[in-house]
Structures are given as C-alpha cells and as structure tokens.
Design a protein around this motif. Structure first.
Motif, PDB file in Angstrom:
ATOM      1  N   VAL A 198       1.061  -0.973  -0.280  1.00 41.72           N
ATOM      2  CA  VAL A 198      -0.075  -0.139  -0.236  1.00 41.72           C
ATOM      3  C   VAL A 198       0.818   1.142   0.012  1.00 41.72           C
ATOM      4  O   VAL A 198       0.011   2.533  -0.755  1.00 41.72           O
ATOM      5  CB  VAL A 198      -0.901   0.102   1.511  1.00 41.72           C
ATOM      6  CG1 VAL A 198      -1.623   1.398   0.964  1.00 41.72           C
ATOM      7  CG2 VAL A 198      -1.696  -1.428   0.800  1.00 41.72           C
ATOM      8  N   ILE A 210      -4.891   6.294  -1.440  1.00 38.89           N
ATOM      9  CA  ILE A 210      -5.865   5.366  -0.274  1.00 38.89           C
ATOM     10  C   ILE A 210      -5.447   5.553   1.281  1.00 38.89           C
ATOM     11  O   ILE A 210      -4.769   5.707   1.831  1.00 38.89           O
ATOM     12  CB  ILE A 210      -5.057   4.003  -0.812  1.00 38.89           C
ATOM     13  CG1 ILE A 210      -4.814   3.665  -2.201  1.00 38.89           C
ATOM     14  CG2 ILE A 210      -5.353   2.446   0.181  1.00 38.89           C
ATOM     15  CD1 ILE A 210      -3.822   2.354  -2.881  1.00 38.89           C
ATOM     16  N   TYR A 218      -7.910  -0.274   4.990  1.00 38.64           N
ATOM     17  CA  TYR A 218      -7.402   0.402   3.969  1.00 38.64           C
ATOM     18  C   TYR A 218      -8.661   0.197   3.009  1.00 38.64           C
ATOM     19  O   TYR A 218      -9.673  -0.543   3.141  1.00 38.64           O
ATOM     20  CB  TYR A 218      -6.176  -0.002   3.075  1.00 38.64           C
ATOM     21  CG  TYR A 218      -5.022   0.329   3.956  1.00 38.64           C
ATOM     22  CD1 TYR A 218      -4.717   0.986   4.276  1.00 38.64           C
ATOM     23  CD2 TYR A 218      -4.623  -1.491   4.023  1.00 38.64           C
ATOM     24  CE1 TYR A 218      -3.839   1.019   4.583  1.00 38.64           C
ATOM     25  CE2 TYR A 218      -3.448  -1.582   4.522  1.00 38.64           C
ATOM     26  CZ  TYR A 218      -2.546  -0.350   5.336  1.00 38.64           C
ATOM     27  OH  TYR A 218      -1.532  -0.083   5.992  1.00 38.64           O
TER      28      TYR A 218
END
Length: 222
Positions: A198, A210, A218
């Motif tokens: 991420v 995100i 997330y």
C-alpha cells in the motif's frame, strides 16, 4: 541450500538458473529473461535487498525474497525495495512452490505503459474497459494505469492490489482479506506485506488515494 532448491524446483518442472552472489545474479538478470526471481537477503557482494533495488530500476519481474529472519528489519527492507513477497528459512519446498505459483499467476497482471489519454471525473466506469476515480484511470482490459493522463508502472502485485481496491471503492478491506485475495494466503500471513505494498502504491498514485482506517484496513477513496 541453493543447489537443493534448484533441484527441487526442477522436479516441479521449472527451469532454474542460479548465482552464488548478488553481482553475478545481476549480470545474469541483465543477460537473460526470467519470469521470477528468488533473492536471498544474505547474498555476498551485493546483498538481496540491493539487488532487488537494482532490478526494480528497469523491471517489474516478480521478486520473492528469502530471509533467515522473519521478524527483523530484513523483511521490511526487502518489501520496501520492491519485493512482492517473502519466505523465511528454513522453508518447505511445497510452501516455496506455492508462493512461486501465486506470484506467477499475479504476473498475468503485468502492466504495459501505453499512449496517454485524458482522465475522466468521478468514481464511475467510463466505458466497458476503464474505471475512473478523479484523475486516476484504470484500463481493466489493457491492464494499464494512468494518473492525470500519464502512465504509471506498477508491479503485478501492486496492480492486482489496486484492482482489488477498485472493485470495492469506498469499502474498507481488512488486511487478512487482501492477503487472501491478492497474495493468495490460505492462512493469516504477515500483514506487513500489505502495508508495504500500500505504501508503494501511494508513492505512485498519490498519498491520499488509499485511506487507512485504523484498526480495520484500507479503502480506495471514492
């Protein structure tokens, strides 16, 4: 260990090339085409983390990092360098093969930068093949990603993770769900793999794309 893994993987039908040190590995990588790299962190000369960084300068080939320590800085450093996954030594051959198969399946998502196109507005499917979230456009047929019309190079794992988020915009996805759907872990794996991937996505797509939902996981902003 290098020889034993090579023999074991050959028995599973894989073609295997080996290198005893990082610099030799880098040279062979540049000379030959490989579908996947397995890098030991503790390679002499140029270690596995440094080798992974050099590989990522020019290639999105799947990288599996092998470490003797599963809870140390080696794992985080390897993932930050661009590795897609890791295994901890000693590792059973069937576990290693399972990780390899998962990475090779993800490699079918390999992106190829194409011509620039204008980004649309709003979180809607702009046509049958594209998803648009503000200035982020995902060509789901061509497996290309654009930010403000410019192509973005993602590794197969990063692209599959983004597609998982894009399939559930605004929905919080827990780490164990992402491990199961993206990394294909049939058990609870190390969530650091998700966190570091991420982080890499954010560096390429924008820090606010995100969102972290503390204590849960997330979500992709609508």
């Amino acid at each position: 260990m290098r020889r034993s893994f090579a023999v074991a993987l050959q028995r599973y039908g894989y073609e295997v090339a080996v290198a005893a040190d990082g610099l030799t590995g880098l040279e062979r990588f540049r000379e030959q085409g490989f579908d996947l790299l397995i890098l030991d962190v503790m390679l002499p000369g140029l270690d596995g983390i440094g080798l992974c960084r050099r590989v990522r300068e020019t290639s999105l080939v799947p990288v599996l990092m092998m470490s003797a320590r599963g809870d140390g800085l080696d794992v985080v450093a390897g993932l930050e360098a661009g590795a897609d996954d890791y295994v901890v030594k000693p590792v059973d051959t069937y576990v290693l093969v399972a990780r390899i198969r998962s990475l090779l399946r993800r490699a079918t998502y390999a992106p190829a930068p194409g011509s620039e196109r204008a980004a649309g507005e709003g979180p809607a499917r702009s046509d049958g093949e594209s998803l648009v979230f503000g200035d982020l456009t995902i060509d789901t047929a061509g497996l290309e990603v654009f930010v403000a019309g410019s192509p973005v190079a993602l590794t197969p794992t990063e692209l599959k993770l983004l597609l998982e988020f894009a399939a559930h915009p605004g929905v919080v996805l827990e780490r164990h769900t992402l491990l199961r759907n993206v990394w294909e872990y049939g058990w609870d794996g190390d969530s650091r793999v998700v966190d570091l991937c991420v982080q890499r996505l954010r560096s390429k797509l924008g820090r606010n794309r995100i969102e972290t939902v503390r204590g849960f996981g997330y979500k992709l902003r609508r």
